[in-house]
Write an enzyme that holds these catalytic residues in place. Structure first.
Site, short mmCIF file in Angstrom:
data_model
loop_
_atom_site.label_atom_id
_atom_site.label_comp_id
_atom_site.label_asym_id
_atom_site.label_seq_id
_atom_site.Cartn_x
_atom_site.Cartn_y
_atom_site.Cartn_z
N GLU A 18 0.89 -1.17 0.00
CA GLU A 18 0.00 0.00 0.00
C GLU A 18 0.92 1.21 0.00
O GLU A 18 1.51 1.56 1.02
CB GLU A 18 -0.89 -0.01 1.25
CG GLU A 18 -1.85 -1.18 1.35
CD GLU A 18 -2.99 -1.10 0.34
OE1 GLU A 18 -3.33 0.00 -0.12
OE2 GLU A 18 -3.53 -2.18 0.00
N CYS A 42 -2.09 9.47 2.47
CA CYS A 42 -1.83 8.85 1.15
C CYS A 42 -2.91 9.25 0.17
O CYS A 42 -2.64 9.36 -1.03
CB CYS A 42 -1.75 7.34 1.30
SG CYS A 42 -3.21 6.61 2.04
#
Ligand code: NAD
Length: 502
Positions: A233, A267
């Site tokens: 991720e 993110c």
């Protein structure tokens, strides 16, 4: 033995330290994780969920303590800690408590007609020992959600939190103890990159890594030496696309939140803002008004806290300077007091500037104009990243079509960021934003390996067994014609029926 020092981003004061795990301690933890695996994976899912529930209650009973630790490690606003770190974590735990049994249920599958007297099913087995390596920006949530998902699937877990937020790692270790998980099922190690490498050398059966692209590549490279399954991720450079038919006031508030929440250190921050030219001027006027209202500080109701470290401000400054050098117009001043950086709005940016290409991880809102759907999609897709995206239009059907055209793992129509907090849907990136998915049923599935089982109840010799004969050859030839040739469907069915009866 080395120490990890915890610095409070609010004032750079040292607030504590945590011992770095030694090589011997890490090896021992792996040994214990493997030893405890047998019993843990053989528990019913409902029994494993019992421990999840206990953990969830333990978090709830220690809210103030957790909040204080996270505040000291990250400097985040209290509301954000409560909402995005604690509540999100608990919501996901509850989701897996309620749904894991159903998702991991043994599944009957069809068996082809020529495998007569056979039946098939698929069951799901845990990998074994899973290592979770997590970043500093959501040190609680991003450590716990994948760990808990791996645990409920029957794996044991060794978690390494970030060296930048060591007190959170220690706090998680205490919570695991308090919650009463069976011994060594869920363990924590402390340290930086070298400890991360040591973890991989201990050959976990799966690695769940969250962090930057370059580290992700290193992790994957090292894991490949032992063919360890890796889920990554990674970073993002999310587009925020506003069409002229959008609710302008809402879109402006959306981008202010999307770009500035957690000081842009998310993110899925909105990092590239594309606005249809006909409304761009009004959008920017409203944006500058909204940005002024953001409460920066460290009071209970502050909206924007400090950057995690001073060096981050330097990185952002370099990107902003590059943009201005290449022709961008700066609509706010570059100002900071200590680690508290004021929001920066840039106009006239292009996709060639670093601020539109590299992950910024700061409170920067670069705005660029576009004309029509095609250009918006081309600009948005012109990135090595593909994590999240946000599309603003009152025509939801148009929004859905654009969502399908965007090369991102996820998309939010008329909102931003919080789709990552939906426990029911998978989350992850395409392109350099990552490999694999967590959250939702897909997220649980990523912590198990499917095993297909076929059972044959036939008592006679099988058609495909030795000896090979002319007759067998001819039967296979006619079977080929039946299954894949041009004969009529009814004819095929009859032939199949006749063959099955023989
Ligand atoms: P980072 O890559 O510097 O570190 C992440 C973790 O990897 C830390 O625990 C670190 O100690 C460890 N590590 C460092 N070198 C290692 C090595 N060689 N082997 C094994 N482990 C190693 O990332 P960061 O600065 O902590 O986090 C910020 C990044 O994380 C940003 O790029 C952000 O976009 C990304 N992120 C992605 C998501 C997502 O869901 N896609 C969520 C949050 C953050």
């Amino acid at each position: 033995m080395k120490d990890l020092h915890a610095f409070d981003p609010v004032d750079n004061e040292k607030k504590g330290s945590v011992k770095v795990s030694t090589d011997q301690e890490i090896e021992k933890k792996f040994f214990l994780a493997r030893t405890s695996l047998k019993e843990w994976k053989n528990l019913d899912i409902a029994d494993r969920c019992f421990f999840l529930k206990e953990f969830r209650k333990t978090v709830l009973n220690n809210l103030d303590d957790i909040l204080h630790t996270l505040k000291s490690d990250t400097g985040k606003p209290d509301v954000e800690i409560l909402m995005a770190e604690i509540m999100t974590t608990l919501d996901f735990i509850k989701y897996y408590e309620n749904n894991s049994e159903k998702i991991l249920k043994k599944e009957k599958r069809r068996t082809p007609i020529e495998f007569s007297k056979n039946y098939s099913y698929v069951e799901y087995q845990p990998y074994g020992v899973v290592s979770v390596i997590s970043p500093w920006n959501y040190p609680f949530q991003i450590s716990l959600i994948p760990s808990i998902t791996a645990l409920v699937a029957g794996n044991t877990v060794i978690l390494k939190t970030s060296e930048i937020t060591p007190l959170t790692g220690k706090k998680i270790e205490e919570l695991i103890d308090k919650a009463g998980f069976p011994q060594n099922v869920f363990q924590v190690v402390h340290g930086g990159g070298e400890v991360g490498e040591k973890i991989i050398e201990n050959k976990p059966d799966k690695i769940f890594f969250t962090g930057g692209v370059e580290t992700g590549k290193e992790v994957m490279k090292k894991a490949s030496e032992n063919l360890i399954d890796v889920e990554l991720e990674l970073g993002g450079k999310d587009p925020f696309i506003v069409f002229e038919d959008a609710d302008l006031d809402r879109a402006v508030k959306g981008v202010v939140y999307g770009s500035l929440a957690n000081s842009g250190q998310i993110c899925v921050s909105s990092e590239r803002v594309y606005v249809e030219r006909s409304i761009k001027k009004r959008f920017i006027e409203k944006l500058l008004e909204e940005v002024k209202k953001v409460d920066i500080g460290d009071s209970k109701t502050s909206e924007m806290g400090p950057m995690i470290r001073e060096e981050q401000i330097e990185l952002i400054k370099n990107q902003v300077d590059d943009a201005v050098f290449k022709g961008a117009e700066m609509l706010t001043e570059f100002e900071h007091q200590g680690n508290f950086l004021k929001p920066i709005v840039l106009d006239q940016v292009t996709n060639e500037m670093d601020v539109m290409r590299k992950e910024t991880f700061g409170p920067v809102i670069p705005v660029m104009g576009f004309e029509g759907v095609q250009e918006a999609v081309e600009l948005a897709n012109d990135s090595v990243y593909g994590l999240n995206s946000s599309v603003w239009t009152e025509d939801v059907e148009k929004g859905k079509k654009i969502a399908s055209m965007l090369k991102t793992g996820n998309c939010y129509i008329n909102d931003v960021v919080k789709n990552i907090g939906n426990p029911y849907t998978p989350f992850g990136g395409v392109k350099k934003s990552g490999i694999g998915r967590y959250h939702g049923p897909e997220g649980l599935m990523s912590f198990v390996e499917p095993k297909s089982v076929m059972v044959n109840r036939n008592k006679d010799d099988e058609l495909n067994w030795f000896p090979y004969t002319e007759k067998l050859y001819n039967s296979i030839e006619s079977m080929l014609d039946i299954k894949h040739g041009d004969s009529g469907i009814i004819e095929k069915a009859k032939k199949l029926f006749r063959m099955a009866k023989k």
